[in-house]
Design an enzyme around this catalytic site. Structure first.
Site, PDB file in Angstrom:
ATOM      1  N   PHE A 204       0.828  -1.209   0.000  1.00  0.00           N
ATOM      2  CA  PHE A 204       0.000   0.000   0.000  1.00  0.00           C
ATOM      3  C   PHE A 204       0.869   1.268   0.000  1.00  0.00           C
ATOM      4  CE2 PHE A 204      -2.923  -2.931   2.243  1.00  0.00           C
ATOM      5  CZ  PHE A 204      -4.146  -2.648   1.645  1.00  0.00           C
TER       6      PHE A 204
ATOM      7  N   THR B 268      -3.885   2.029  -8.895  1.00  0.00           N
ATOM      8  CA  THR B 268      -4.978   2.994  -9.042  1.00  0.00           C
ATOM      9  C   THR B 268      -5.489   3.049 -10.474  1.00  0.00           C
ATOM     10  OG1 THR B 268      -5.374   5.390  -9.103  1.00  0.00           O
ATOM     11  CG2 THR B 268      -3.113   4.720  -9.232  1.00  0.00           C
ATOM     12  N   ASP B 269      -6.742   3.430 -10.641  1.00  0.00           N
ATOM     13  CA  ASP B 269      -7.285   3.593 -11.998  1.00  0.00           C
ATOM     14  C   ASP B 269      -6.651   4.791 -12.712  1.00  0.00           C
ATOM     15  OD1 ASP B 269      -8.475   5.627 -10.509  1.00  0.00           O
ATOM     16  OD2 ASP B 269     -10.506   5.285 -11.273  1.00  0.00           O
ATOM     17  N   GLU B 270      -5.945   5.649 -11.943  1.00  0.00           N
ATOM     18  CA  GLU B 270      -5.379   6.848 -12.569  1.00  0.00           C
ATOM     19  C   GLU B 270      -4.278   6.518 -13.565  1.00  0.00           C
ATOM     20  OE1 GLU B 270      -4.862  10.212  -9.937  1.00  0.00           O
ATOM     21  OE2 GLU B 270      -6.377   9.426  -8.567  1.00  0.00           O
TER      22      GLU B 270
ATOM     23  N   TYR C  35       2.084  11.680 -10.029  1.00  0.00           N
ATOM     24  CA  TYR C  35       1.595  10.587  -9.171  1.00  0.00           C
ATOM     25  C   TYR C  35       1.217   9.372 -10.013  1.00  0.00           C
ATOM     26  CZ  TYR C  35      -1.894   7.756  -6.730  1.00  0.00           C
ATOM     27  OH  TYR C  35      -2.613   6.692  -6.218  1.00  0.00           O
TER      28      TYR C  35
ATOM     29  N   SER D 220       4.069   7.631 -11.724  1.00  0.00           N
ATOM     30  CA  SER D 220       4.899   6.806 -10.830  1.00  0.00           C
ATOM     31  C   SER D 220       4.183   5.498 -10.501  1.00  0.00           C
ATOM     32  CB  SER D 220       5.265   7.571  -9.556  1.00  0.00           C
ATOM     33  OG  SER D 220       4.121   7.784  -8.739  1.00  0.00           O
ATOM     34  N   LYS D 221       2.863   5.538 -10.351  1.00  0.00           N
ATOM     35  CA  LYS D 221       2.119   4.296 -10.068  1.00  0.00           C
ATOM     36  C   LYS D 221       2.125   3.384 -11.304  1.00  0.00           C
ATOM     37  CE  LYS D 221       0.011   3.349  -6.820  1.00  0.00           C
ATOM     38  NZ  LYS D 221       0.397   2.646  -5.561  1.00  0.00           N
TER      39      LYS D 221
ATOM     40  N   LEU E 212     -10.380  15.192  -1.665  1.00  0.00           N
ATOM     41  CA  LEU E 212     -11.609  15.973  -1.852  1.00  0.00           C
ATOM     42  C   LEU E 212     -12.629  15.843  -0.706  1.00  0.00           C
ATOM     43  CD1 LEU E 212     -13.312  17.769  -3.895  1.00  0.00           C
ATOM     44  CD2 LEU E 212     -14.455  15.641  -4.485  1.00  0.00           C
TER      45      LEU E 212
ATOM     46  N   PRO F 269     -12.704  24.883  -1.906  1.00  0.00           N
ATOM     47  CA  PRO F 269     -12.086  25.178  -3.203  1.00  0.00           C
ATOM     48  C   PRO F 269     -12.381  24.103  -4.259  1.00  0.00           C
ATOM     49  CG  PRO F 269     -10.436  24.314  -1.669  1.00  0.00           C
ATOM     50  CD  PRO F 269     -11.728  24.355  -0.918  1.00  0.00           C
TER      51      PRO F 269
ATOM     52  N   ARG G 193     -15.345  11.619 -10.831  1.00  0.00           N
ATOM     53  CA  ARG G 193     -14.617  10.529 -10.196  1.00  0.00           C
ATOM     54  C   ARG G 193     -15.618   9.431  -9.876  1.00  0.00           C
ATOM     55  NH1 ARG G 193     -11.298  13.034 -12.275  1.00  0.00           N
ATOM     56  NH2 ARG G 193      -9.322  13.871 -11.481  1.00  0.00           N
TER      57      ARG G 193
HETATM   58  P1  NAD Z   1      -1.968   7.548   2.217  1.00  0.00           P
HETATM   59  O1  NAD Z   1      -1.186   8.679   1.658  1.00  0.00           O
HETATM   60  O2  NAD Z   1      -3.095   7.821   3.141  1.00  0.00           O
HETATM   61  O3  NAD Z   1      -0.983   6.544   2.975  1.00  0.00           O
HETATM   62  C1  NAD Z   1       0.253   6.177   2.468  1.00  0.00           C
HETATM   63  C2  NAD Z   1       1.042   5.481   3.588  1.00  0.00           C
HETATM   64  O4  NAD Z   1       2.313   5.068   3.050  1.00  0.00           O
HETATM   65  C3  NAD Z   1       1.357   6.394   4.769  1.00  0.00           C
HETATM   66  O5  NAD Z   1       1.139   5.711   5.988  1.00  0.00           O
HETATM   67  C4  NAD Z   1       2.829   6.722   4.593  1.00  0.00           C
HETATM   68  O6  NAD Z   1       3.495   6.970   5.825  1.00  0.00           O
HETATM   69  C5  NAD Z   1       3.337   5.448   3.942  1.00  0.00           C
HETATM   70  N1  NAD Z   1       4.565   5.664   3.158  1.00  0.00           N
HETATM   71  C6  NAD Z   1       4.795   6.665   2.262  1.00  0.00           C
HETATM   72  N2  NAD Z   1       6.048   6.551   1.778  1.00  0.00           N
HETATM   73  C7  NAD Z   1       6.596   5.448   2.354  1.00  0.00           C
HETATM   74  C8  NAD Z   1       7.851   4.814   2.246  1.00  0.00           C
HETATM   75  N3  NAD Z   1       8.806   5.299   1.427  1.00  0.00           N
HETATM   76  N4  NAD Z   1       8.088   3.709   2.988  1.00  0.00           N
HETATM   77  C9  NAD Z   1       7.135   3.215   3.822  1.00  0.00           C
HETATM   78  N5  NAD Z   1       5.936   3.788   3.970  1.00  0.00           N
HETATM   79  C10 NAD Z   1       5.653   4.899   3.240  1.00  0.00           C
HETATM   80  O7  NAD Z   1      -2.453   6.725   0.944  1.00  0.00           O
HETATM   81  P2  NAD Z   1      -3.776   5.873   0.736  1.00  0.00           P
HETATM   82  O8  NAD Z   1      -4.836   6.759   0.220  1.00  0.00           O
HETATM   83  O9  NAD Z   1      -4.003   5.032   1.919  1.00  0.00           O
HETATM   84  O10 NAD Z   1      -3.313   4.949  -0.492  1.00  0.00           O
HETATM   85  C11 NAD Z   1      -2.737   3.668  -0.265  1.00  0.00           C
HETATM   86  C12 NAD Z   1      -2.430   3.026  -1.599  1.00  0.00           C
HETATM   87  O11 NAD Z   1      -3.629   2.900  -2.351  1.00  0.00           O
HETATM   88  C13 NAD Z   1      -1.466   3.821  -2.466  1.00  0.00           C
HETATM   89  O12 NAD Z   1      -0.594   2.929  -3.099  1.00  0.00           O
HETATM   90  C14 NAD Z   1      -2.364   4.515  -3.489  1.00  0.00           C
HETATM   91  O13 NAD Z   1      -1.677   4.739  -4.692  1.00  0.00           O
HETATM   92  C15 NAD Z   1      -3.450   3.476  -3.650  1.00  0.00           C
HETATM   93  N6  NAD Z   1      -4.781   4.000  -4.044  1.00  0.00           N
HETATM   94  C16 NAD Z   1      -5.352   5.018  -3.354  1.00  0.00           C
HETATM   95  C17 NAD Z   1      -6.627   5.467  -3.716  1.00  0.00           C
HETATM   96  C18 NAD Z   1      -7.319   6.567  -2.950  1.00  0.00           C
HETATM   97  O14 NAD Z   1      -8.405   6.985  -3.347  1.00  0.00           O
HETATM   98  N7  NAD Z   1      -6.768   7.056  -1.845  1.00  0.00           N
HETATM   99  C19 NAD Z   1      -7.293   4.878  -4.802  1.00  0.00           C
HETATM  100  C20 NAD Z   1      -6.666   3.828  -5.496  1.00  0.00           C
HETATM  101  C21 NAD Z   1      -5.411   3.400  -5.098  1.00  0.00           C
HETATM  102  P1  TYD Z   2      -8.515  14.066  -5.049  1.00  0.00           P
HETATM  103  O1  TYD Z   2      -9.267  13.714  -3.811  1.00  0.00           O
HETATM  104  O2  TYD Z   2      -7.239  14.833  -4.929  1.00  0.00           O
HETATM  105  O3  TYD Z   2      -8.294  12.688  -5.822  1.00  0.00           O
HETATM  106  P2  TYD Z   2      -7.693  12.435  -7.322  1.00  0.00           P
HETATM  107  O4  TYD Z   2      -7.067  13.652  -7.835  1.00  0.00           O
HETATM  108  O5  TYD Z   2      -6.678  11.373  -7.060  1.00  0.00           O
HETATM  109  O6  TYD Z   2      -8.853  11.959  -8.133  1.00  0.00           O
HETATM  110  O7  TYD Z   2      -9.471  14.878  -6.012  1.00  0.00           O
HETATM  111  C1  TYD Z   2     -10.715  14.365  -6.447  1.00  0.00           C
HETATM  112  C2  TYD Z   2     -11.318  15.363  -7.420  1.00  0.00           C
HETATM  113  O8  TYD Z   2     -11.646  16.563  -6.704  1.00  0.00           O
HETATM  114  C3  TYD Z   2     -10.360  15.787  -8.520  1.00  0.00           C
HETATM  115  O9  TYD Z   2     -11.093  15.985  -9.719  1.00  0.00           O
HETATM  116  C4  TYD Z   2      -9.808  17.118  -8.042  1.00  0.00           C
HETATM  117  C5  TYD Z   2     -10.954  17.700  -7.252  1.00  0.00           C
HETATM  118  N1  TYD Z   2     -10.588  18.566  -6.111  1.00  0.00           N
HETATM  119  C6  TYD Z   2     -11.127  19.846  -5.990  1.00  0.00           C
HETATM  120  O10 TYD Z   2     -11.925  20.295  -6.837  1.00  0.00           O
HETATM  121  N2  TYD Z   2     -10.769  20.603  -4.908  1.00  0.00           N
HETATM  122  C7  TYD Z   2      -9.897  20.160  -3.960  1.00  0.00           C
HETATM  123  O11 TYD Z   2      -9.582  20.905  -3.001  1.00  0.00           O
HETATM  124  C8  TYD Z   2      -9.356  18.837  -4.097  1.00  0.00           C
HETATM  125  C9  TYD Z   2      -8.389  18.295  -3.083  1.00  0.00           C
HETATM  126  C10 TYD Z   2      -9.730  18.072  -5.183  1.00  0.00           C
END
Ligand code: NAD
Ligand code: TYD
Length: 336
Positions: A81, A125-127, A150, A153-154, A190, A205, A214
């Site tokens: 993760f 991620t789907d991104e 981002y 890199s994924k 968001l 914002p 999304r």
């Molecule tokens: P997050 O930013 O909340 O958590 C990331 C965690 O990784 C943190 O605890 C951080 O301390 C740890 N971390 C960062 N760099 C590190 C390193 N070098 N070594 C060890 N630990 C490290 O992220 P999240 O939203 O929980 O996302 C988790 C995973 O799911 C990610 O890989 C993200 O790409 C993927 N993902 C997230 C979403 C989403 O909507 N948040 C959607 C699809 C996929």
């Molecule tokens: P975000 O939660 O950053 O997820 P992602 O960019 O990975 O999809 O953003 C979700 C959507 O909301 C994205 O279209 C950007 C928009 N957004 C805003 O309009 N205002 C904000 O302050 C943030 C953080 C996101």
């Protein structure tokens, strides 16, 4: 069964560990987390003192530490993760994104290969697929076309995972999930950002015209899908995860304001995010048909749960927004 879970102190990883250890005692989780700004041990209170849980503070890019942990804990399973996860931060500076998300994944893959592990799950991620027009869905066959540092890199990490499967036969699988929401999400994303700003009567914002779409999924649904792919996913395969809940950003923001009894005058349209992907939408028929997964949470109810969680856990987010986060927030929104 010893599983190395990385990034388990973040939003999705902590929900995963809390969830899985609440129902199973046949596995040991070693959580390797660097505790960046996004990592928070408070998220893991439910598993504190659990005999099946060990926390290690450390960086996935540290090959020596990773090797030591594989040896010490006889690791046979990995769920990765750990990542830098926020698009806006990747636009402010990309270096740490490539370091953690690409190099970090490669370090884990190398160790996984050396120690002949039995399963490697990459949480992606789907991104990585880029942006959709008004119609269509991302399938697992959609070409990778990432647009932000981002997502690039994924996507790079995903190609490394598949390269290790093809070259070394590493039993690795990838999940690509859509946007998550739920308790414990860091308030730069968001939904929590809008909830907290509304509670504080601060402006909300909205980037650009607010019409970006999304596809939202509750974090528990994501984690149940990840668990299933971890157990039953076929090595070398990719599984999309999504709950078919497309929403325009502005509609989510209005829904949150409505649920909190706040007025729409709090909405502020701000300068768009550079390279802002217009629409994400997931076709998750593969995981549904092959592994029998389906989402179980209704969007409105799960959003209510999420809002309630932020209302009931003010200390959790107040500590965050009164610290370092403030500097990021100002940098992010001052110029928009
Ligand atoms: P997050 O930013 O909340 O958590 C990331 C965690 O990784 C943190 O605890 C951080 O301390 C740890 N971390 C960062 N760099 C590190 C390193 N070098 N070594 C060890 N630990 C490290 O992220 P999240 O939203 O929980 O996302 C988790 C995973 O799911 C990610 O890989 C993200 O790409 C993927 N993902 C997230 C979403 C989403 O909507 N948040 C959607 C699809 C996929
Ligand atoms: P975000 O939660 O950053 O997820 P992602 O960019 O990975 O999809 O953003 C979700 C959507 O909301 C994205 O279209 C950007 C928009 N957004 C805003 O309009 N205002 C904000 O302050 C943030 C953080 C996101």
């Amino acid at each position: 069964m010893n599983i190395l879970v990385t990034g388990g102190a973040g939003f999705i990883g902590s929900n995963f560990i809390n969830h899985i250890l609440s129902k199973r005692d046949d596995l040991n989780i070693i959580n390797l987390d660097k505790l960046t700004y996004a990592g928070n041990l408070e998220n893991l209170k439910p598993v504190e003192g659990n005999k099946n849980y060990t926390f290690v503070k450390g960086d996935i890019t540290n090959a020596e530490l990773v090797d030591y942990l594989f040896r010490k804990h006889s690791i046979k399973y990995v769920i990765n993760f750990a990542a830098e996860s926020h698009v806006d931060r990747s636009i402010l500076g990309s270096e740490i994104f490539y370091k953690t998300n690409v190099t970090g994944t490669a370090v884990l893959l190398e160790a996984a290969r050396r120690y002949n592990i039995e399963k490697f799950l990459q949480i992606s991620t789907d991104e990585v697929y880029g942006s959709l027009g008004e119609t269509g869905l991302f399938t697992e066959k959609t070409p990778l076309s990432p647009n932000s540092p981002y997502s690039s890199s994924k996507a790079s990490a995903d190609t490394a995972v598949l390269a290790f499967y093809h070259t070394y036969g590493l039993p690795a699988v990838i999940t690509r999930c859509s946007n998550n929401y739920g308790p414990l999400q860091f308030p730069e994303k968001l939904i929590p950002l809008m909830i907290i700003n509304a509670l504080n009567n601060k402006k909300l914002p909205v980037y650009g015209d607010g019409l970006n779409v999304r596809d939202w999924i509750y974090v528990i649904d994501h984690n149940k899908a990840a668990e299933l792919v971890f157990e039953k996913g076929k090595p070398g395969e990719v599984y999309n995860i999504g709950a078919s809940r497309e929403m325009k950003n502005i509609n989510i923001v209005k829904l949150i304001l409505n649920k909190l009894n706040k007025g729409e005058e709090l909405i502020e349209y701000v300068k768009d995010r550079p390279g802002h992907d217009r629409r994400y939408a997931i076709d998750s028929s593969k995981i549904q048909e092959e592994l029998g997964w389906k989402p179980s949470f209704n969007f409105e109810e799960a959003l209510d749960n999420t809002i309630d969680w932020y209302l009931e856990n003010r200390q959790w987010w107040q500590r965050i927004i009164s610290g370092e986060y403030q500097k990021y927030y100002e940098l992010q929104y001052k110029n928009r």
